[in-house]
Design an enzyme around this catalytic site. Sequence first.
Site, mmCIF file in Angstrom:
data_model
loop_
_atom_site.group_PDB
_atom_site.id
_atom_site.type_symbol
_atom_site.label_atom_id
_atom_site.label_comp_id
_atom_site.label_asym_id
_atom_site.label_seq_id
_atom_site.Cartn_x
_atom_site.Cartn_y
_atom_site.Cartn_z
ATOM 1 N NE ARG A 167 -3.970 -17.830 -13.226
ATOM 2 C CZ ARG A 167 -3.523 -19.032 -12.856
ATOM 3 N NH1 ARG A 167 -4.353 -19.863 -12.235
ATOM 4 N NH2 ARG A 167 -2.283 -19.405 -13.095
ATOM 5 C CB ILE A 168 -11.949 -17.178 -10.358
ATOM 6 C CG1 ILE A 168 -11.558 -17.888 -11.656
ATOM 7 C CG2 ILE A 168 -13.452 -16.900 -10.335
ATOM 8 C CD1 ILE A 168 -12.072 -19.311 -11.771
ATOM 9 N NE ARG A 188 -2.725 -23.348 -0.420
ATOM 10 C CZ ARG A 188 -2.531 -24.157 -1.453
ATOM 11 N NH1 ARG A 188 -2.734 -25.454 -1.325
ATOM 12 N NH2 ARG A 188 -2.172 -23.665 -2.627
ATOM 13 C CB ILE A 247 -18.849 -19.915 -8.781
ATOM 14 C CG1 ILE A 247 -17.744 -19.040 -8.172
ATOM 15 C CG2 ILE A 247 -20.149 -19.143 -8.915
ATOM 16 C CD1 ILE A 247 -17.290 -17.924 -9.098
ATOM 17 C CB ALA A 248 -15.711 -23.380 -5.274
ATOM 18 N NE ARG A 249 -14.371 -28.678 -10.029
ATOM 19 C CZ ARG A 249 -14.259 -27.788 -11.005
ATOM 20 N NH1 ARG A 249 -15.006 -26.699 -10.983
ATOM 21 N NH2 ARG A 249 -13.402 -27.969 -11.998
ATOM 22 C CD GLU A 278 -21.490 -30.363 -10.561
ATOM 23 O OE1 GLU A 278 -20.964 -30.179 -11.667
ATOM 24 O OE2 GLU A 278 -21.615 -29.460 -9.703
ATOM 25 C CG HIS A 296 -20.393 -27.053 -13.122
ATOM 26 N ND1 HIS A 296 -19.853 -28.110 -12.440
ATOM 27 C CD2 HIS A 296 -19.364 -26.181 -13.330
ATOM 28 C CE1 HIS A 296 -18.553 -27.910 -12.246
ATOM 29 N NE2 HIS A 296 -18.245 -26.730 -12.779
ATOM 30 C CB ILE A 297 -23.577 -22.499 -16.883
ATOM 31 C CG1 ILE A 297 -24.399 -21.642 -15.908
ATOM 32 C CG2 ILE A 297 -24.354 -23.726 -17.338
ATOM 33 C CD1 ILE A 297 -25.625 -20.999 -16.537
#
Length: 337
Positions: A167-168, A188, A247-249, A278, A296-297
């Site tokens: 979605r993002i 994927r 902006i994932a992880r 983090e 992480h905002i």
Amino acid sequence: MSTQTNASLTHKPKILVARAIFPEALVKLEELYEVHSNQSDRVMSAEALQKALSDVQGALVTGSERIDTAALTMAKDLKVVANISVGYNNFDVPAMTAAGVLATNTPDVLTDTTADFGFALLMATARRITESEHWVRAGKWDQWSIVNNPLGMDLHNSTVGIIGMGRIGQGIAKRALGFGMKVIYHNRSQLSAEDEEACGASYVSKESLLQNADHVVLVLPYTAQNHHTIGAAEIALMKPTATLVNIARGGIVDDSALAQALQARKIFAAGLDVFEGEPKVHPELLKCSNIVLAPHIASATEKTRRAMVDLAIENLRAALDGKKPPSLINTEVFSKA
């Protein structure tokens, strides 16, 4: 950690609120449950979390709380853990399923906000906004210049490569169309023809994406398979003029390899909202001038964070009322109940 101890509430289900939430939401919960809350917002140790879960039927948690076999060892009455996040790599879902604990997350409500931020971070990275602000604050700007001001990279008419087209990722692709950008992606599984058309996106291999993109944006979930999706070998495939945005992880990018690449100018710049380990940041990244760092905002607007908390509470309430939560992850647990 404060505890609601009024004897009149002892008949109510007990829940844990593992991190600080909006006071109004806490009041709402206290009307329904005996609430053990952590409004101090200090991250709980693994031992403290295990103890806190041992005496509750439900819990609201964030990515800082690891829900695994160890955490669940004494949680004999636990029915549901509601994550205030769309990502749930802090959940050991098989362990939760084995323990009969429902796992939920908060998808959809943060899609547009996160996509907005991802595109903002991309722009800041490409146009060297953070570096330019530091330059001004340091008193280095003494005149306008054609060549001696920080020169960035264009977004318009460039190629953006998105790795992770959920979605993002699709939201970022749609925003890129407004800048006349060519959108390529790797995922994927390939999107439907209809979704590709809506995003103006073309599916390519990971290698082709890295070789051809002017800007690479990472929006894929963290899994063991996705660990260090971007490392030294992948960065070596990128253009020296390319930017990388995550902006994932944390853990999707090898932060050490990225720092080395930035210092050697193997790529133009990077923008990171997430980091390995983090809130600690790799010290070599902090030495890089060609990087934009954010804490992480991506989902951090008041409206969106309130919506995330509200959905997590909705998931929790449904589960404790014996109903199927709206964003249940391990549906097989509910089907067996």
